[in-house]
Design a protein around this motif. Structure first.
Motif, PDB file in Angstrom:
ATOM      1  N   GLN A 221       1.323  -1.453   0.053  1.00  0.00           N
ATOM      2  CA  GLN A 221      -0.335   0.083  -0.022  1.00  0.00           C
ATOM      3  C   GLN A 221       0.999   1.217  -0.130  1.00  0.00           C
ATOM      4  N   LYS A 223       3.381   1.689  -2.175  1.00  0.00           N
ATOM      5  CA  LYS A 223       3.617   2.033  -3.359  1.00  0.00           C
ATOM      6  C   LYS A 223       3.153   3.357  -4.085  1.00  0.00           C
ATOM      7  N   PRO A 224       1.893   3.276  -4.179  1.00  0.00           N
ATOM      8  CA  PRO A 224       0.670   4.970  -4.581  1.00  0.00           C
ATOM      9  C   PRO A 224       2.086   6.219  -3.668  1.00  0.00           C
ATOM     10  N   LEU A 227       4.887   6.889  -5.167  1.00  0.00           N
ATOM     11  CA  LEU A 227       4.618   7.540  -6.581  1.00  0.00           C
ATOM     12  C   LEU A 227       4.267   8.412  -6.633  1.00  0.00           C
TER      13      LEU A 227
END
Length: 307
Positions: A221, A223-224, A227
């Motif tokens: 969770q 990762k976003p 980014l």
């Protein structure tokens, strides 16, 4: 030739009521203009600013030590790439976890404090070169305490972490701590220290989250978050550390050269010109470092997109 009328004589002898009003308005405007140019109070100082904030500095270092200790004790597993090749997953690097916790909280505090002071503090000394370089500003003192505490702690902890023992980073910590110390001790560069030690750290808040997913792969969770942080890091780095850094460095040089030439330096900081000249050198050195890091960022982005 006809003699001048009484009204003409009157204008020649003294201004009319309308002219008087105009002159009074002009005089008021000139006074207001001079007031804006006149240095504000609080330019003189008593050496020993660091001693005044000694308790705050000690509490700050103690607080960072506690935060580091708590995060270290959690011993959250990280990616195996942070350990030796023969290590198996899960990999444990409590030193890195503790370091990330301290950096995250410190950068957030310094960045938010810097933005608050730079954009919203109405007491900022901005009226003249003397104000910006010598003026007393509690917001700047608080900023410099935070910078000094973090840089001293960060330098000490970096000596125990192999990944952070690069000479360029250690030297960076030393000079950042030194500039904050000098600003606090001798009340110099007060206005500009808030930008360099506060606003410039806004990009660092996002930097800490750019690799959070790689460091803790067990939490997909993240990762976003990583980014989005990469995007905001690049944007804030370009704005605050490349464009903004240059735009602030220009008035720093102009103000410093002005007070060196008109005698204000010796009037308000006798014998301390070397400190301001040192800060000018640091503004160039740190500015070049931002461009060096920008090149590294561009190279990483090119590698990421396959260029």
């Amino acid at each position: 030739m006809c003699p001048p009328s009484n009204s003409t004589k009157s204008r020649q002898i003294g201004p009319s009521s309308s002219a008087n009003d105009t002159m009074r308005e002009s005089s008021t405007t000139n006074k207001e203009h001079q007031a804006r140019l006149k240095p504000q109070k609080g330019l003189t100082f008593t050496s020993g600013g660091v001693a005044k904030y000694r308790r705050d500095i000690e509490i700050g270092i103690l607080l960072l030590s506690v935060i580091y200790g708590i995060a270290y004790s959690w011993n959250i597993p990280v990616s195996s790439k942070y350990c030796d090749d023969d290590e198996t997953t899960p990999c444990h690097r409590p030193d890195l976890v503790g370091f990330q916790a301290v950096c995250g909280l410190s950068m957030t505090y310094m960045g938010v404090l810097g933005a608050k002071n730079w954009y919203f503090d109405q007491t900022a000394p901005t009226h003249s070169p003397e104000d910006r370089l010598f003026g007393y500003w509690e917001g700047a003192n608080n900023q410099n305490v935070a910078i000094f505490v973090y840089q001293v702690f960060d330098f000490a902890i970096s000596l125990t972490i192999p990944e952070h023992q690069e000479a360029i980073f250690l030297i960076h910590h030393i000079f950042c701590a030194l500039t904050a110390y000098l600003s606090l001790e001798y009340q110099c560069m007060t206005y500009y220290s808030v930008y360099y030690g506060g606003c410039a750290e806004i990009s660092s808040i996002f930097l800490l989250w750019t690799n959070i997913d790689a460091m803790f792969p067990q939490y997909p969770q993240l990762k976003p978050i990583a980014l989005v942080s990469k995007v905001f890091f690049v944007l804030t780095f370009l704005y605050y550390r490349v464009y903004g850094w240059t735009m602030v460095a220009i008035p720093v040089w102009k103000d410093t050269m002005y007070v060196l030439r008109n005698g204000s330096m010796e009037k308000y900081r006798p014998g301390k010109a070397i400190i301001f000249k040192f800060n000018l050198v640091m503004s160039i050195a740190f500015g070049l470092l931002q461009w060096y890091w920008l090149i590294e960022i561009v190279q990483k982005v090119q590698k990421l997109v396959g260029l």
